[in-house]
Design a protein around this motif. Structure first.
Motif, PDB file in Angstrom:
ATOM      1  N   PHE A  27       0.531  -1.180  -0.087  1.00 29.35           N
ATOM      2  CA  PHE A  27      -0.249   0.410   0.173  1.00 29.35           C
ATOM      3  C   PHE A  27       0.747   0.680  -0.012  1.00 29.35           C
ATOM      4  CE2 PHE A  27      -2.488   3.573   2.110  1.00 29.35           C
ATOM      5  CZ  PHE A  27      -3.221   3.592   0.757  1.00 29.35           C
ATOM      6  N   LEU A  28       1.966   0.966   0.703  1.00 28.23           N
ATOM      7  CA  LEU A  28       2.563   2.477   1.167  1.00 28.23           C
ATOM      8  C   LEU A  28       3.520   2.724  -0.082  1.00 28.23           C
ATOM      9  CD1 LEU A  28       4.083   2.369   4.549  1.00 28.23           C
ATOM     10  CD2 LEU A  28       2.485   3.676   3.421  1.00 28.23           C
ATOM     11  N   PHE A  29       4.524   1.962  -0.787  1.00 27.14           N
ATOM     12  CA  PHE A  29       5.682   1.930  -1.531  1.00 27.14           C
ATOM     13  C   PHE A  29       5.063   0.882  -3.193  1.00 27.14           C
ATOM     14  CE2 PHE A  29       7.795   2.128   2.016  1.00 27.14           C
ATOM     15  CZ  PHE A  29       8.215   3.450   1.866  1.00 27.14           C
ATOM     16  N   GLY A  30       4.064  -0.047  -3.165  1.00 25.29           N
ATOM     17  CA  GLY A  30       3.477  -0.675  -4.772  1.00 25.29           C
ATOM     18  C   GLY A  30       4.498  -1.496  -4.158  1.00 25.29           C
ATOM     19  N   ASP A  31       5.403  -2.159  -2.892  1.00 22.57           N
ATOM     20  CA  ASP A  31       6.571  -2.633  -2.747  1.00 22.57           C
ATOM     21  C   ASP A  31       5.415  -4.192  -3.056  1.00 22.57           C
ATOM     22  OD1 ASP A  31       8.830  -4.355  -2.025  1.00 22.57           O
ATOM     23  OD2 ASP A  31       8.971  -3.883  -0.192  1.00 22.57           O
ATOM     24  N   GLY A  32       5.614  -4.881  -4.600  1.00 22.40           N
ATOM     25  CA  GLY A  32       4.470  -6.106  -4.315  1.00 22.40           C
ATOM     26  C   GLY A  32       5.136  -6.540  -5.895  1.00 22.40           C
ATOM     27  N   ILE A  33       4.428  -8.416  -5.957  1.00 20.72           N
ATOM     28  CA  ILE A  33       3.991  -8.446  -7.120  1.00 20.72           C
ATOM     29  C   ILE A  33       2.920  -9.167  -7.517  1.00 20.72           C
ATOM     30  CG2 ILE A  33       5.192 -10.647  -8.386  1.00 20.72           C
ATOM     31  CD1 ILE A  33       6.900  -7.912  -8.360  1.00 20.72           C
ATOM     32  N   TYR A  34       2.474  -8.853  -9.154  1.00 17.21           N
ATOM     33  CA  TYR A  34       1.265 -10.338  -9.051  1.00 17.21           C
ATOM     34  C   TYR A  34       1.165 -10.933 -10.254  1.00 17.21           C
ATOM     35  CZ  TYR A  34       0.594  -6.765 -13.103  1.00 17.21           C
ATOM     36  OH  TYR A  34       0.545  -6.336 -14.073  1.00 17.21           O
ATOM     37  N   GLU A 139       4.152   7.558 -25.981  1.00 18.47           N
ATOM     38  CA  GLU A 139       5.563   7.233 -25.398  1.00 18.47           C
ATOM     39  C   GLU A 139       5.407   6.481 -23.802  1.00 18.47           C
ATOM     40  OE1 GLU A 139       9.041  10.098 -22.721  1.00 18.47           O
ATOM     41  OE2 GLU A 139       7.128  11.283 -23.417  1.00 18.47           O
ATOM     42  N   ASP A 140       6.695   5.803 -24.304  1.00 16.68           N
ATOM     43  CA  ASP A 140       6.480   4.914 -22.696  1.00 16.68           C
ATOM     44  C   ASP A 140       7.665   5.377 -21.863  1.00 16.68           C
ATOM     45  OD1 ASP A 140       6.827   2.524 -20.937  1.00 16.68           O
ATOM     46  OD2 ASP A 140       7.287   1.746 -22.519  1.00 16.68           O
ATOM     47  N   ILE A 141       6.891   5.582 -20.876  1.00 20.56           N
ATOM     48  CA  ILE A 141       6.619   6.830 -19.507  1.00 20.56           C
ATOM     49  C   ILE A 141       7.480   5.903 -18.533  1.00 20.56           C
ATOM     50  CG2 ILE A 141       5.652   8.543 -20.483  1.00 20.56           C
ATOM     51  CD1 ILE A 141       3.462   8.292 -18.424  1.00 20.56           C
ATOM     52  N   ARG A 142       6.481   3.940 -18.473  1.00 18.65           N
ATOM     53  CA  ARG A 142       7.182   3.027 -17.598  1.00 18.65           C
ATOM     54  C   ARG A 142       9.071   3.316 -16.599  1.00 18.65           C
ATOM     55  NH1 ARG A 142       4.894  -1.829 -19.672  1.00 18.65           N
ATOM     56  NH2 ARG A 142       6.670  -1.337 -21.240  1.00 18.65           N
ATOM     57  N   TRP A 143       8.926   2.724 -15.778  1.00 18.99           N
ATOM     58  CA  TRP A 143      10.419   1.984 -14.968  1.00 18.99           C
ATOM     59  C   TRP A 143      11.531   1.295 -16.294  1.00 18.99           C
ATOM     60  CZ3 TRP A 143      11.257  -1.152 -10.329  1.00 18.99           C
ATOM     61  CH2 TRP A 143      11.231  -2.076 -10.953  1.00 18.99           C
ATOM     62  N   THR A 152       2.874  -2.070  -9.760  1.00 15.69           N
ATOM     63  CA  THR A 152       3.283  -0.471  -9.162  1.00 15.69           C
ATOM     64  C   THR A 152       2.698  -0.496 -11.125  1.00 15.69           C
ATOM     65  OG1 THR A 152       6.049  -0.630  -9.976  1.00 15.69           O
ATOM     66  CG2 THR A 152       4.913   0.651  -7.394  1.00 15.69           C
ATOM     67  N   LEU A 153       1.511   0.314 -10.643  1.00 11.49           N
ATOM     68  CA  LEU A 153       0.833   0.054 -12.610  1.00 11.49           C
ATOM     69  C   LEU A 153       0.795   1.269 -12.688  1.00 11.49           C
ATOM     70  CD1 LEU A 153      -0.683  -3.193 -13.144  1.00 11.49           C
ATOM     71  CD2 LEU A 153       1.637  -2.428 -13.918  1.00 11.49           C
ATOM     72  N   LEU A 154       0.378   2.821 -12.262  1.00 17.08           N
ATOM     73  CA  LEU A 154       0.594   3.928 -12.179  1.00 17.08           C
ATOM     74  C   LEU A 154       0.635   4.652 -13.423  1.00 17.08           C
ATOM     75  CD1 LEU A 154      -1.238   6.725 -11.163  1.00 17.08           C
ATOM     76  CD2 LEU A 154       0.635   7.361 -10.581  1.00 17.08           C
ATOM     77  N   PRO A 155       1.651   4.396 -13.650  1.00 16.82           N
ATOM     78  CA  PRO A 155       2.334   4.602 -15.671  1.00 16.82           C
ATOM     79  C   PRO A 155       1.589   4.105 -16.829  1.00 16.82           C
ATOM     80  CG  PRO A 155       4.041   4.385 -14.659  1.00 16.82           C
ATOM     81  CD  PRO A 155       3.183   3.788 -13.309  1.00 16.82           C
ATOM     82  N   ASN A 156       1.274   3.110 -16.592  1.00 21.29           N
ATOM     83  CA  ASN A 156       0.075   1.628 -17.153  1.00 21.29           C
ATOM     84  C   ASN A 156      -1.266   2.462 -17.173  1.00 21.29           C
ATOM     85  OD1 ASN A 156       1.911   0.263 -16.083  1.00 21.29           O
ATOM     86  ND2 ASN A 156       1.938  -1.140 -17.881  1.00 21.29           N
ATOM     87  N   VAL A 157      -1.961   2.908 -16.173  1.00 22.07           N
ATOM     88  CA  VAL A 157      -3.648   3.287 -15.743  1.00 22.07           C
ATOM     89  C   VAL A 157      -3.052   4.492 -16.877  1.00 22.07           C
ATOM     90  CG1 VAL A 157      -4.765   4.679 -14.202  1.00 22.07           C
ATOM     91  CG2 VAL A 157      -3.312   2.640 -13.907  1.00 22.07           C
ATOM     92  N   GLU A 182       5.683  -2.418 -26.125  1.00 22.23           N
ATOM     93  CA  GLU A 182       4.352  -3.474 -25.590  1.00 22.23           C
ATOM     94  C   GLU A 182       3.125  -2.474 -25.581  1.00 22.23           C
ATOM     95  OE1 GLU A 182       5.485  -5.646 -22.503  1.00 22.23           O
ATOM     96  OE2 GLU A 182       5.641  -4.536 -21.212  1.00 22.23           O
ATOM     97  N   GLY A 183       2.280  -2.989 -25.504  1.00 20.62           N
ATOM     98  CA  GLY A 183       1.044  -2.152 -25.000  1.00 20.62           C
ATOM     99  C   GLY A 183       1.156  -1.698 -23.079  1.00 20.62           C
ATOM    100  N   THR A 184      -0.087  -0.981 -22.813  1.00 17.84           N
ATOM    101  CA  THR A 184      -0.294  -1.315 -21.893  1.00 17.84           C
ATOM    102  C   THR A 184      -0.770  -2.001 -20.809  1.00 17.84           C
ATOM    103  OG1 THR A 184      -1.951  -0.622 -21.621  1.00 17.84           O
ATOM    104  CG2 THR A 184      -0.903   0.867 -22.016  1.00 17.84           C
ATOM    105  N   ALA A 185      -1.025  -3.592 -21.352  1.00 25.84           N
ATOM    106  CA  ALA A 185      -0.969  -4.581 -20.540  1.00 25.84           C
ATOM    107  C   ALA A 185      -0.951  -5.730 -21.141  1.00 25.84           C
ATOM    108  CB  ALA A 185      -2.010  -4.738 -19.795  1.00 25.84           C
ATOM    109  N   SER A 186      -0.194  -5.695 -21.981  1.00 31.90           N
ATOM    110  CA  SER A 186       0.412  -6.830 -22.940  1.00 31.90           C
ATOM    111  C   SER A 186       1.030  -6.454 -24.037  1.00 31.90           C
ATOM    112  CB  SER A 186      -1.639  -6.811 -24.741  1.00 31.90           C
ATOM    113  OG  SER A 186      -0.845  -5.024 -25.107  1.00 31.90           O
TER     114      SER A 186
END
Length: 289
Positions: A27-34, A139-143, A152-157, A182-186
């Motif tokens: 919740f605090l850092f997006g410190d996780g995997i899915y 433009e791909d603005i992700r890490w 941590t998917l805020l850039p994708n959103v 790639e795509g935003t989720a693909s």
């Protein structure tokens, strides 16, 4: 239907009652995997491949995998059986855990938080199968570690919202070197002169399970395939463009930046791949009986 059930840290409980600590690092850092795993006829599809990817992502961020493969399979199957849908998709989520003092540096030996729930997996709409989807390039603005399936998917959103604001269904992302990622989720494939192309795996691309399957199907059915860097010009001159993911298989992109791709309809290689993919899916599911 009866109330949806979630799994949280060893317990099954109503989805609306699942709660995690506000001090959870997820919740605090997006410190996780899915992971997102499709389910057909109440059977987990390509579970081992998804668990391998989960473990690779956890290892990359130094979170200990809380369960063995057998334990994962048992809890996920238990979750699936608590719901009436034959076809579902399971979302599972592992964070580093709860840390009472907020600090970028994690404490040692935190206990991971494990959360999973499931929703019905609906078929792709008929109008998409007939007419495809619209995409724009952004433009791909992700890490720089998109090979890690991080929460941590805020850039994708943000990019998905930007695509919607332009009247498109999705976006295809272009890096600072002008290559397609790639795509935003693909993952992205194109067809040119009967040859299937996709960008090679790198730190900028998630190793998609559907991507992997499509590459194998292409090999098995003598569809020429090249892994190579793709640029905007390759998209603009493609005969077909596909976006692939675990819950959508391969979606045909028939409009890019308001320009028609190919005939403006899903192309012949995509139609072949759809049939081969369904055959492969059925064979893999039958082999698990």
């Amino acid at each position: 239907m009866s109330e949806q059930i979630a799994y949280l840290n060893g317990d099954f409980l109503p989805l609306t009652e699942a709660k995690v600590s506000a001090q959870d690092r997820g919740f605090l850092f997006g410190d996780g995997i899915y992971e997102v795993i499709p389910v057909f006829q109440k059977k987990l599809f390509q579970l081992n491949a998804h668990l391998d990817r989960l473990r690779n992502s956890l290892n990359a961020v130094s979170i200990q995998d809380p369960y063995t493969d057998t334990q994962w399979e048992t809890l996920l199957n238990d979750l699936i059986q608590k719901h009436p849908w034959d076809n579902q998709f399971v979302y599972l989520h592992v964070t580093r855990g709860v840390q009472l003092v907020r600090d970028h540096l994690p404490e040692n030996n935190l206990k991971p938080t494990v959360y999973a729930y499931t929703n019905p997996l609906k078929p792709v709409a008929d109008h998409i199968l007939k007419h495809g989807i619209k995409a724009v390039t952004l433009e791909d603005i992700r890490w720089l570690r998109c090979d890690i399936k991080a929460t941590t998917l805020l850039p994708n959103v943000m990019m998905k919202l930007a695509a919607k604001q332009q009247g498109a269904d999705d976006a295809i992302l272009i890096g600072r070197d002008q290559t397609i990622s790639e795509g935003t989720a693909s993952n992205v494939f194109i067809v040119k002169d009967g040859v299937l192309h996709t960008p090679p795996l790198s730190n900028r691309i998630l190793p998609g399970i559907t991507r992997m399957m499509i590459e194998k199907i292409a090999l098995d059915h003598n569809i020429p395939l090249l892994e190579q860097q793709l640029f905007l010009a390759d998209l603009e001159t493609a005969d077909e463009i596909w976006l692939t993911s675990s819950t959508k298989d391969a979606l045909p992109v028939c409009s890019l930046n308001n320009n028609t791709i190919g005939s403006g309809k899903p192309g012949p290689i995509w139609r072949k791949m759809q049939a081969y993919f369904e055959q492969t899916k059925q064979a893999l599911m039958a082999a698990e009986d």
